[in-house]
Design an enzyme around this catalytic site. Sequence first.
Site, PDB file in Angstrom:
ATOM      1  N   CYS A   1       0.948  -1.066   0.016  1.00 19.89           N
ATOM      2  CA  CYS A   1      -0.060  -0.072  -0.055  1.00 19.89           C
ATOM      3  C   CYS A   1       0.937   1.234   0.001  1.00 19.89           C
ATOM      4  CB  CYS A   1      -0.863   0.022   1.197  1.00 19.89           C
ATOM      5  SG  CYS A   1      -2.052   1.211   1.053  1.00 19.89           S
TER       6      CYS A   1
ATOM      7  N   THR B   1     -26.355   2.464  10.346  1.00 21.93           N
ATOM      8  CA  THR B   1     -27.336   2.320   9.149  1.00 21.93           C
ATOM      9  C   THR B   1     -28.019   3.532   9.015  1.00 21.93           C
ATOM     10  OG1 THR B   1     -29.229   0.915   8.340  1.00 21.93           O
ATOM     11  CG2 THR B   1     -29.096   1.360  10.767  1.00 21.93           C
TER      12      THR B   1
ATOM     13  N   THR C   1     -31.428   2.982   4.425  1.00 17.00           N
ATOM     14  CA  THR C   1     -31.664   3.267   3.048  1.00 17.00           C
ATOM     15  C   THR C   1     -30.776   2.042   2.247  1.00 17.00           C
ATOM     16  OG1 THR C   1     -29.522   4.657   2.542  1.00 17.00           O
ATOM     17  CG2 THR C   1     -31.700   5.763   3.242  1.00 17.00           C
TER      18      THR C   1
ATOM     19  N   THR D   1     -31.397  -3.210   7.045  1.00 10.01           N
ATOM     20  CA  THR D   1     -30.319  -3.570   6.475  1.00 10.01           C
ATOM     21  C   THR D   1     -29.537  -4.536   7.424  1.00 10.01           C
ATOM     22  OG1 THR D   1     -29.016  -1.859   7.306  1.00 10.01           O
ATOM     23  CG2 THR D   1     -29.960  -1.487   4.928  1.00 10.01           C
TER      24      THR D   1
END
Length: 440
Positions: A93, A334, A337, A346
């Site tokens: 990375c 959450t 949506t 969800t």
Amino acid sequence: MVEAAMISHSLAYLNNVRLINYRLPCVLSTQALFADTFLQNNKLDHVTQVMGYHPQYLDPFLRTQNYILKGDGPLPFDYRHYIAIMASSRHQCTYLVKLQIQEFLLQEGNKEWLNGLCQVPQKLRDLDELNKILAHQPWLFNKSHIEKLTKGKDNWSLSEVIHAILLLAHFHCLSTFVYGCDINPKTDSDEGHTFQHATVPCNNQANNNCDSTQAVDAEAGVELLMLKMKTISEQQEESTQEEKLKCFQKEQNQSAELITDVGMSLPRSDIQRFTSDPDFSYRDFARRREASEIPTFRIQDYSWEDHGYSLLNRLYNDAGTFLDEKFKTAYDMTYHTMGSKNNVDTSTFRRAIWNYIQCLYGIRHDDYDYKEVNELLEKNLKTCIKTLCCYPERTTKDDYDNVMREFRHSEKVHVNIMMLEARMQAELLYALRAIMRYMT
């Protein structure tokens, strides 16, 4: 006056970076976090900007990162940033490596150490084995690794070991987030990532048709996923423990069949010098050679909530508290949506992602029915998750563009946050269990 100017510059910068193409849940909170970060570091890094979509997570993330890098702790500050360089190098990375090299030099770290592991004190070189195992096959981590570090001439104290482990795990998993969110500030330069495949855009004449087709597909995808989640939540019949075990084993075997190798690139020489054994990488837990010696990690036998949290707080004051808030926020966050749909529960989808990631590392939640993973996560999504968690350096831009098309960009960032945290918890569970066994 200087501070006011810096805050003004930070907020102007926030407004200029077009991360607000999507509506943020709480822009003022995000701005305050950005301004605070800018004041502390005299810059606003790209990771912080992207996490700004979710200020309720960014807050505990920054507090945890600041604590392990800048707060009270047993390791000297130059060691902390050098360990971060070592960890980021395992996944090549470059973005994080460059960032941590800058921080290492700001802490007046020895420039000769940047020539590679051959130039660092033996104490740091001894950490290389832990770095390798935790990054790729954490189930191999056992109490003998702790014994090697805590005995001998260049020995580590147990509190130093746990501090180092936290740094290693944090930057391993942050590498997953960086690749997963395509944090690529300087494409095709020495400081940026070069993806192996470019996404092929629609041609100009077909743009309108392309957009409308994708919108219809996305809408249908969300509705199908919502239907599956509703069916799961309404299921009355409980699977037996034997059935749940078989589903877990089936999921592991199916995951082992997923093809994630899109072409390995050789580590760059300026990255490779901070690690050893570049060929050592993730191996599917289901295909481990030591199956008889290393059984599945049952979360009911050793969990973060009941065991890891308290042990970590004992060895490194308050670190467990910081991490616990970060884990819970990532798991529970959450906005109800999903794509264009509102008022969506969800929770089953989030649970499937979290448990699938930990399944990749041989961790089984006994009370979870792994049938839900197959029902809710499509094959291409599982392949993408496996690549990002296990081989993030192999990620391509296509991987980001071609999965979860029905989701908003901010929702994709949320999934990447869950990958970061579920993976980090998995690494820490193996490490903390080994430390507990060493102590007893």
